[in-house]
Design an enzyme around this catalytic site. Structure first.
Site, PDB file in Angstrom:
ATOM      1  N   GLU A 150      60.055  61.076  65.094  1.00 43.24           N
ATOM      2  CA  GLU A 150      60.449  59.671  65.028  1.00 43.24           C
ATOM      3  C   GLU A 150      61.038  59.264  63.687  1.00 43.24           C
ATOM      4  OE1 GLU A 150      56.623  57.234  64.663  1.00 43.24           O
ATOM      5  OE2 GLU A 150      56.196  58.901  65.990  1.00 43.24           O
ATOM      6  N   CYS A 195      63.804  56.136  57.578  1.00 40.75           N
ATOM      7  CA  CYS A 195      62.687  57.040  57.319  1.00 40.75           C
ATOM      8  C   CYS A 195      62.862  58.243  58.253  1.00 40.75           C
ATOM      9  CB  CYS A 195      61.400  56.270  57.627  1.00 40.75           C
ATOM     10  SG  CYS A 195      59.942  57.265  57.499  1.00 40.75           S
ATOM     11  N   CYS A 245      52.388  67.948  61.557  1.00 41.77           N
ATOM     12  CA  CYS A 245      52.153  68.212  60.131  1.00 41.77           C
ATOM     13  C   CYS A 245      50.839  68.966  60.004  1.00 41.77           C
ATOM     14  CB  CYS A 245      52.061  66.882  59.377  1.00 41.77           C
ATOM     15  SG  CYS A 245      51.888  67.082  57.587  1.00 41.77           S
ATOM     16  N   CYS A 274      45.897  64.926  56.626  1.00 40.96           N
ATOM     17  CA  CYS A 274      45.454  63.637  56.057  1.00 40.96           C
ATOM     18  C   CYS A 274      44.714  62.832  57.133  1.00 40.96           C
ATOM     19  CB  CYS A 274      46.636  62.840  55.521  1.00 40.96           C
ATOM     20  SG  CYS A 274      47.513  63.725  54.221  1.00 40.96           S
ATOM     21  N   CYS A 308      46.402  59.694  58.934  1.00 37.89           N
ATOM     22  CA  CYS A 308      47.801  59.803  59.354  1.00 37.89           C
ATOM     23  C   CYS A 308      47.940  60.324  60.773  1.00 37.89           C
ATOM     24  CB  CYS A 308      48.535  60.724  58.376  1.00 37.89           C
ATOM     25  SG  CYS A 308      50.265  60.966  58.796  1.00 37.89           S
ATOM     26  N   GLY A 319      55.630  65.023  58.979  1.00 37.21           N
ATOM     27  CA  GLY A 319      55.824  66.279  58.254  1.00 37.21           C
ATOM     28  C   GLY A 319      55.659  66.149  56.760  1.00 37.21           C
ATOM     29  N   GLU A 320      55.449  67.305  56.136  1.00 36.15           N
ATOM     30  CA  GLU A 320      55.365  67.385  54.683  1.00 36.15           C
ATOM     31  C   GLU A 320      56.654  68.084  54.214  1.00 36.15           C
ATOM     32  OE1 GLU A 320      53.693  66.528  51.872  1.00 36.15           O
ATOM     33  OE2 GLU A 320      55.122  67.863  50.904  1.00 36.15           O
ATOM     34  N   SER A 372      58.851  62.197  49.793  1.00 33.56           N
ATOM     35  CA  SER A 372      57.425  61.936  49.587  1.00 33.56           C
ATOM     36  C   SER A 372      56.612  63.183  49.891  1.00 33.56           C
ATOM     37  CB  SER A 372      56.983  60.792  50.507  1.00 33.56           C
ATOM     38  OG  SER A 372      55.611  60.537  50.337  1.00 33.56           O
ATOM     39  N   HIS A 377      46.662  58.181  46.628  1.00 34.66           N
ATOM     40  CA  HIS A 377      45.625  57.613  47.497  1.00 34.66           C
ATOM     41  C   HIS A 377      44.204  57.650  46.948  1.00 34.66           C
ATOM     42  CE1 HIS A 377      48.793  57.209  50.335  1.00 34.66           C
ATOM     43  NE2 HIS A 377      48.720  58.389  50.901  1.00 34.66           N
ATOM     44  N   ASN A 384      47.809  51.410  57.584  1.00 34.40           N
ATOM     45  CA  ASN A 384      48.167  51.083  58.954  1.00 34.40           C
ATOM     46  C   ASN A 384      47.139  51.811  59.819  1.00 34.40           C
ATOM     47  OD1 ASN A 384      49.879  50.178  61.053  1.00 34.40           O
ATOM     48  ND2 ASN A 384      51.612  50.497  59.667  1.00 34.40           N
ATOM     49  N   CYS A 441      54.094  56.080  60.680  1.00 31.32           N
ATOM     50  CA  CYS A 441      53.687  57.470  60.619  1.00 31.32           C
ATOM     51  C   CYS A 441      53.190  58.105  61.916  1.00 31.32           C
ATOM     52  CB  CYS A 441      52.613  57.603  59.557  1.00 31.32           C
ATOM     53  SG  CYS A 441      52.992  56.646  58.105  1.00 31.32           S
TER      54      CYS A 441
END
Ligand code: SAH
Length: 349
Positions: A91, A104, A111, A115, A118, A160-161, A192, A217, A291, A334
Site C-alpha cells: 500500500e 508514502c 516486514c 515492531c 506496526c 517494509g524496512e 525511514s 520510539h 495509530n 502502516c
C-alpha cells in the site's frame, strides 16, 4: 512465467536489454520515457503497433497497478492498494499539503522487523520489492493525478524496512536521477529505518543526499527492544552514532521518529532521558501519535502527556514537532489496508 519488469532498468540497461529486438537506438529512450510516465505498452503511441505487441508479451510496464483507492472524508489523503505481478499487494498513501504531494511508498511486502505496534509486521516479510515495483507506485500515482499534478516528495515509510532491501532501494533511488517522467530530487526523498546500523553507515557513503529518518520510539534500550525487536542487535547509542555519522558525511540532519504510546514511552523521566541523550546532537524529533492497531493492545498517549513530552524536549533545547495525523479515518497507518485486503482474500478462499 512472470514478464520482465522493465521499470527496474536504468536507461542504459533498458537500451542493452532491447538490443535483442534490433530497434533503432532512439527507441529505448522513447520506451523509457513512457514507462516513467506510467504508460502501458499499448498506449505508447509513437511506437509501431507490432513493437508494442511484442514488448507487451515479454515485459511488464506497470509492475505496481492501483487496485483500490480510498479518499479520506476529512482531508485530501488518498490510500492506495497496489497489485504486483505475483498477486502480492502493498500500500501507499498520498498526502496533499499546500506545498506539494507526498507519497508514502512500500519497500517490501510485509516486514520482518517485528515492531509490536506496526501492522506491516504481522505475518512477517513475504518478499522484497524490486526497484521497478517501488518506482511503479510513484508513476501509477502520477498517472492517477493526471493534470492535477505529480508526486513531489517520496517517503519510504510504507510496509517494509528499506535498509533490509538495501540494493533494490538504492537502485530505486538512482532511477529517479535518470528518470524522464518521475523526476524527484534526492533532497525530496526521505528514507525511514528502524535503525540497521551497518546499512545506515553504508547509506551515508552512497552520495545520495536523502533525508534519513530513524525510528527511535524510546529513550533507552530497555524500552526500545520491547517495541522494536530488531533493535536488540543495535544499541541506541550505536544508532545515534550512525545518525551523527550520516550528518557529518552528508551535511543533512537526521529526523528521529518517536511514536507516543500510552504508559510505555511518554513519562516525564522518558522525556528527560531522551533530551539528555540528544543533547548537542544536530537532529529533529518528530513526535507521532500512535495509530492503534487492534492486534497490539497499545494506545496513543493523551493530549496532556503528549504536550508535556514535547515541552520537556523543548526545554532541553531539542528541535521537536508533533506530526499531524493525516488519513487516520482510512487506515492511513502502516499496513492496515493491506491487512484488510489480505483478510478479504483469506475469507474468499
Ligand atoms: N521500517 C521503517 C519504515 C516503517 S513506517 C522504519 O521502521 O522506520 C514509518 C514509521 O511509522 C516508523 O517510524 C514506524 O515505526 C512508524 N509506525 C509504524 N506503525 C505505526 C503505528 N501504528 N502508529 C504510529 N507509527 C507507526
Amino acid at each position: 512465467m512472470p514478464r520482465v519488469d522493465l521499470l527496474s532498468f536504468t536507461l542504459e540497461e533498458a537500451a542493452e536489454e532491447l538490443r535483442g529486438l534490433s530497434l533503432p537506438k532512439y527507441r529505448a529512450g522513447q520506451i523509457f520515457a513512457w514507462l516513467h510516465k506510467g504508460v502501458d505498452f499499448p498506449a505508447m503511441v509513437n511506437l509501431p503497433a507490432d513493437l508494442r505487441t511484442s514488448l507487451a508479451e515479454r515485459y511488464v510496464a506497470q509492475p505496481a497497478v492501483i487496485l483500490e483507492n480510498k479518499l479520506s472524508g476529512r482531508d485530501d489523503t488518498v490510500k492506495f492498494l497496489f497489485g504486483l505481478q505475483d498477486g502480492q499487494c502493498v500500500e501507499g498513501v498520498l498526502m496533499r499539503y499546500r506545498h506539494g504531494r507526498t507519497l508514502c511508498v512500500s519497500t517490501q511486502a510485509g516486514c520482518r522487523m517485528g515492531c509490536v505496534f506496526c501492522a506491516s509486521a504481522i505475518g512477517g516479510r513475504v518478499r522484497n520489492l524490486t526497484p521497478g515495483e517501488m518506482l511503479g507506485q510513484v508513476v501509477s500515482v502520477n498517472r492517477y493525478l493526471g493534470d492535477a499534478g505529480h508526486v513531489s516528495r517520496v517517503v519510504l515509510m510504507g510496509s517494509g524496512e528499506p535498509l533490509d532491501n538495501y540494493a533494490n532501494v538504492i537502485k530505486f533511488l538512482r532511477l529517479f536521477t535518470g528518470s524522464s517522467g518521475a523526476m524527484i530530487s534526492m533532497r525530496r526523498i526521505s528514507l525511514s529505518t528502524c535503525g540497521l546500523v551497518p546499512e545506515m553507515l553504508k547509506l551515508a557513503r552512497e552520495g545520495l543526499p536523502v533525508t534519513l529518518c530513524v525510528s527511535l520510539h524510546a529513550p533507552n534500550d530497555a524500552v526500545r527492544v520491547k517495541l522494536i525487536p530488531a533493535a536488540s542487535s543495535y544499541p541506541i547509542e550505536d544508532v545515534l552514532q550512525a545518525c551523527r555519522n550520516y550528518t557529518q558525511v552528508t551535511g543533512r540532519r537526521v529526523i528521529l521518529e518517536y511514536a507516543l504510546i500510552d504508559g510505555v514511552n511518554t513519562s516525564e523521566s522518558d522525556a528527560r532521558e531522551l533530551a539528555e541523550r540528544l543533547r548537542g546532537m544536530r537532529c529533529h524529533v518528530n513526535l507521532i501519535p500512535l495509530n492503534p492497531i487492534p492486534e497490539s493492545g497499545l494506545n496513543p498517549s493523551s493530549e496532556a502527556d503528549s504536550e508535556r513530552f514535547e515541552q520537556i524536549l523543548k526545554a532541553g533545547h531539542v528541535s521537536v514537532t508533533r506530526r499531524r495525523e493525516l488519513g487516520d479515518d482510512i487506515g492511513g497507518a502502516c499496513g492496515q489496508l493491506r491487512r484488510s485486503c489480505l483478510s478479504r482474500q483469506e475469507a474468499m478462499k
